[in-house]
Enzyme design. Structure first.
Site, PDB file in Angstrom:
ATOM      1  N   CYS A 118      41.172  28.723  15.800  1.00  0.00           N
ATOM      2  CA  CYS A 118      41.252  28.611  17.260  1.00  0.00           C
ATOM      3  C   CYS A 118      41.209  27.136  17.684  1.00  0.00           C
ATOM      4  CB  CYS A 118      40.177  29.449  17.921  1.00  0.00           C
ATOM      5  SG  CYS A 118      40.498  29.752  19.681  1.00  0.00           S
ATOM      6  N   HIS A 221      40.821  34.637  15.895  1.00  0.00           N
ATOM      7  CA  HIS A 221      39.466  34.508  15.343  1.00  0.00           C
ATOM      8  C   HIS A 221      39.268  35.484  14.182  1.00  0.00           C
ATOM      9  CE1 HIS A 221      37.277  31.760  18.075  1.00  0.00           C
ATOM     10  NE2 HIS A 221      38.221  32.107  18.936  1.00  0.00           N
ATOM     11  N   GLU A 223      37.148  35.487  11.916  1.00  0.00           N
ATOM     12  CA  GLU A 223      35.719  35.768  11.657  1.00  0.00           C
ATOM     13  C   GLU A 223      35.208  36.936  12.480  1.00  0.00           C
ATOM     14  OE1 GLU A 223      35.346  33.520  15.433  1.00  0.00           O
ATOM     15  OE2 GLU A 223      36.693  33.449  13.711  1.00  0.00           O
TER      16      GLU A 223
END
Length: 245
Positions: A118, A221, A223
């Protein structure tokens, strides 16, 4: 073989724990470390360090680097004036910009595999002379698909460009990814190529044009999801470099 040591950039912000309230802390959402571990690496958190050559010294001890997501990059970094929707940088965010840019330049100079997430992708682009679009809804006719609700991750589809490293890692099928950003790449930095798009044309990944290196940034994202293929590829790039040496 020992697991590769993957550094992940962190930031300074007020935090509360035990009897301490709004105390300065060096922070990172734990999902980043979990993503590194899921990819087969050991996570090392990298708080901002303003000392001369600190980034060079840190990166020299790492096998790979992840530059994490976060607030808007200061527009002055890409020779722009902040728009009405761009966050006003404070001292901590300016220090973070400087630290993470130094980490990126050190990783590029030392050929350390690099993954930007990001904001990390946006900083990679800025480090290589690129620019940013400061507010995507202005460009997309008011659409808020990429960041629909403040403080809540949205989801949208991205597609990798065939023939790129990104496509090699993720395939060329449409991927539904977690997202939270209102800015994006505008002019792509020197030595980078676009390697994935959203359905509306937004740049969702870039990678180095040097196929002998692992330098990759994604706008979404990972994660926040359960797909470790990007960090697996980062770890694999470290192992490949070790074999060559």
């Amino acid at each position: 073989m020992p697991r590769p040591l993957i550094g992940v950039s962190t930031y300074v912000a007020p935090a509360t724990w035990s009897v301490w309230h709004d105390a300065p802390a060096e922070l990172l959402p734990r999902q980043y470390s979990e993503l590194v571990r899921a990819g087969g690496g050991l996570a090392a958190l990298l708080p901002p360090d303003e000392r001369v050559n600190a980034a060079d010294e840190v990166v020299a001890r790492l096998d790979g680097l992840v530059v994490a997501g976060g607030p808007d990059v200061a527009p002055a970094r890409y020779h722009a004036v902040g728009g009405p929707h761009t966050q006003t940088p404070d001292a901590d965010s300016l220090a973070r910009d400087a630290w993470e840019l130094a980490l990126i330049h050190a990783a590029l100079a030392q050929r350390v595999p690099l993954l930007g997430i990001c904001r990390g992708m946006q900083l990679l682009n800025v480090a290589l002379g690129g620019t940013l679009t400061q507010h995507l809804p202005d460009l997309l006719g008011g659409s808020k698909e990429h960041s629909p609700v403040p403080g809540v991750y949205g989801r949208h589809v991205v597609t990798a460009v065939p023939g790129t490293r990104t496509a090699e890692i993720l395939g060329i099928e449409k991927l539904d990814v977690p997202t939270y950003h209102h800015q994006s790449l505008n002019r792509v930095g020197e030595g980078l190529r676009v390697s994935a798009h959203a359905l509306d044309g937004t740049v969702e990944a870039v990678e180095t044009t040097d196929d002998t290196r692992f330098v990759l940034g994604v706008q979404w994202h990972p994660e926040q999801g359960d797909d470790p293929r990007l960090t697996r590829a980062l770890v694999a790039a470290v192992s490949a470099a070790d074999r060559e040496n």
